[in-house]
Design an enzyme around this catalytic site. Structure first.
Site, PDB file in Angstrom:
ATOM      1  N   GLU A  63      33.860  -2.006 111.828  1.00 52.11           N
ATOM      2  CA  GLU A  63      35.284  -2.180 112.147  1.00 52.11           C
ATOM      3  C   GLU A  63      35.406  -2.392 113.650  1.00 52.11           C
ATOM      4  O   GLU A  63      34.742  -1.718 114.428  1.00 52.11           O
ATOM      5  CB  GLU A  63      36.060  -0.915 111.720  1.00 52.11           C
ATOM      6  CG  GLU A  63      37.497  -0.879 112.212  1.00 52.11           C
ATOM      7  CD  GLU A  63      38.270   0.376 111.750  1.00 52.11           C
ATOM      8  OE1 GLU A  63      37.948   0.958 110.701  1.00 52.11           O
ATOM      9  OE2 GLU A  63      39.201   0.768 112.479  1.00 52.11           O
ATOM     10  N   GLU A 119      45.206  -0.607 119.421  1.00 51.64           N
ATOM     11  CA  GLU A 119      45.485   0.556 118.580  1.00 51.64           C
ATOM     12  C   GLU A 119      45.916   1.743 119.428  1.00 51.64           C
ATOM     13  O   GLU A 119      45.461   1.911 120.555  1.00 51.64           O
ATOM     14  CB  GLU A 119      44.228   0.956 117.790  1.00 51.64           C
ATOM     15  CG  GLU A 119      44.513   2.018 116.754  1.00 51.64           C
ATOM     16  CD  GLU A 119      43.274   2.537 116.054  1.00 51.64           C
ATOM     17  OE1 GLU A 119      42.162   2.343 116.552  1.00 51.64           O
ATOM     18  OE2 GLU A 119      43.434   3.164 114.997  1.00 51.64           O
TER      19      GLU A 119
HETATM   20  C1  LIG Z   1      45.616   1.074 110.013  1.00 49.77           C
HETATM   21  O1  LIG Z   1      44.802   0.740 111.070  1.00 49.77           O
HETATM   22  C2  LIG Z   1      43.811   1.636 111.483  1.00 49.77           C
HETATM   23  C3  LIG Z   1      42.962   0.840 112.434  1.00 49.77           C
HETATM   24  O2  LIG Z   1      42.496   1.573 113.382  1.00 49.77           O
HETATM   25  C4  LIG Z   1      42.962   2.163 110.357  1.00 49.77           C
HETATM   26  O3  LIG Z   1      42.105   3.182 110.798  1.00 49.77           O
HETATM   27  C5  LIG Z   1      43.828   2.640 109.248  1.00 49.77           C
HETATM   28  O4  LIG Z   1      43.015   2.954 108.152  1.00 49.77           O
HETATM   29  C6  LIG Z   1      44.797   1.582 108.878  1.00 49.77           C
HETATM   30  N1  LIG Z   1      45.608   2.003 107.792  1.00 49.77           N
HETATM   31  C7  LIG Z   1      45.764   1.189 106.816  1.00 49.77           C
HETATM   32  C8  LIG Z   1      46.531   1.696 105.668  1.00 49.77           C
HETATM   33  O5  LIG Z   1      45.349   0.067 106.812  1.00 49.77           O
END
Ligand SMILES: *[C@@H]1O[C@H](CO)[C@@H](O)[C@H](O)[C@H]1NC(C)=O
Ligand SMILES: *[C@@H]1O[C@H](CO)[C@@H](O)[C@H](O)[C@H]1NC(C)=O
Ligand SMILES: *[C@@H]1O[C@H](CO)[C@@H](O)[C@H](O)[C@H]1NC(C)=O
Length: 318
Positions: A135, A140
């Site tokens: 990832e 963020e």
């Molecule tokens: C939203 O983005 C963050 C990225 O850092 C991730 O860790 C998280 O799981 C994400 N949530 C969803 C529901 O995609």
């Protein structure tokens, strides 16, 4: 004459592409094109946020997603008070249909979600079993934190060297999520205009991420930065990342086998509320936010009026 110019241009483009640094525009995503380039994901939030991700129809119908000629808006609901026993606040998560490996992505962002409880992210990952395939978090943060952070998340065996040519500050060099309570190896940016209310007041800016087999780099330029590269600012058909200067975050492959830890990635834009990070009791209260995160989300819809992305363009270069 024209022909030889063209030939040498192609040759340069090809030779350089293999090296990274020189790229050609592959996808120019502006306004309505966001709706065809991305899928809407009405899934349960894997990070336990106080949101309900809606599908495309509902997102458009409820105006949580809105496009015009030159903007893409993605937001949470900010009008309804929630039943504490019911689902979370409506929000949106979109994922690119295409996947990319060696790539440079340039996001021109005018506004990002702000407010207590917000956890917005622009990032890339695989649809496989996380963290296999890795990832990359480009933009963020939570609860209007001081500045942006960029992060790699991997399985065991990927670390970053302690000294790196970047303007940001490393918060840890081990990218392994199992060794870091999911945190990965993040780099905090030095520029407070890179995140939250300050970013928005300043009209946003440009985020760029370059991924090659050798490294991942993330840059940020504010709207008024006199050093924003011409090809970034004007959405050039060709870019040269080699002329973009020192990145805010630099993740080289010196002690991380990128072939092993990173596969083809989709681009994801999501906005969750509370959840494992923003809603962590200590994190939330240390941000100076009121009550508890979940109560705040349930009871104060108007606090989420500024919880939206306004993205002018996403340009993808290969
Ligand atoms: C939203 O983005 C963050 C990225 O850092 C991730 O860790 C998280 O799981 C994400 N949530 C969803 C529901 O995609
Ligand atoms: C939908 O959202 C856009 C962008 O925030 C706004 O300009 C527009 O007025 C909204 N439309 C309605 C019907 O509320
Ligand atoms: C870094 O990536 C290059 C290109 O794939 C590879 O040749 C090199 O072995 C990698 N270095 C390390 C230490 O993995």
């Amino acid at each position: 004459m024209v022909r030889s110019v063209l030939l040498s241009f192609c040759f340069l483009g090809f030779a350089a592409c293999a090296r990274g640094e020189f790229y050609k525009l592959e996808d120019d995503i502006v306004g309505p094109r966001f709706l065809s380039a991305f899928d809407f994901q009405d899934i349960a939030d894997p990070t336990h946020g106080r949101v309900r991700y809606v599908n495309k129809f509902d997102a458009l119908w409820k105006n949580l997603t809105y496009v015009d000629e030159n903007s893409f808006i993605l937001r949470t609901d900010y009008t309804n008070t929630l039943d504490p026993n019911g689902p979370g606040r409506d929000s949106v998560r979109v994922m690119s249909k295409k996947t990319y490996s060696t790539v440079t992505t340039v996001f021109d962002v005018r506004h990002m979600p702000q407010g207590c409880g917000t956890w917005p992210a622009i990032w890339t990952t695989t649809t496989g079993k996380w963290p296999d395939g890795g990832e990359v978090d480009i933009m963020e943060g939570v609860n209007d934190q001081w500045s942006n952070q960029a992060t790699l998340h991997t399985g065991p065996g990927c670390t970053m060297p302690p000294y790196r040519l970047q303007t940001g500050m490393s918060n840890g060099d081990n990218c392994d999520v199992y060794a870091t309570y999911n945190a990965g190896c993040s780099v905090g940016f030095q520029n407070p205009l890179s995140y939250g209310p300050q970013f928005n007041r300043n009209g946003g800016g440009w985020y760029a991420m370059e991924r090659t087999p050798f490294y991942v780099k993330v840059w940020f330029w504010t709207r008024e930065d006199i050093f924003v590269p011409h090809d970034v600012k004007h959405g050039g058909s060709h870019i040269n990342t080699g002329s973009w200067g020192i990145p805010a975050a630099y993740f080289p492959n010196t002690s991380c086998n990128f072939d092993k830890f990173f596969s083809d990635h989709n681009i994801i834009i999501n906005l969750t509320l509370c959840g494992d990070w923003a809603g962590n009791d200590d994190v939330y209260s240390n941000s100076g936010c009121p009550s508890t995160c979940v109560d705040h989300v349930n009871n104060n819809p108007s606090a989420f009026a500024d919880a939206y992305f306004d993205i002018a363009s996403l340009r993808i270069y290969c």
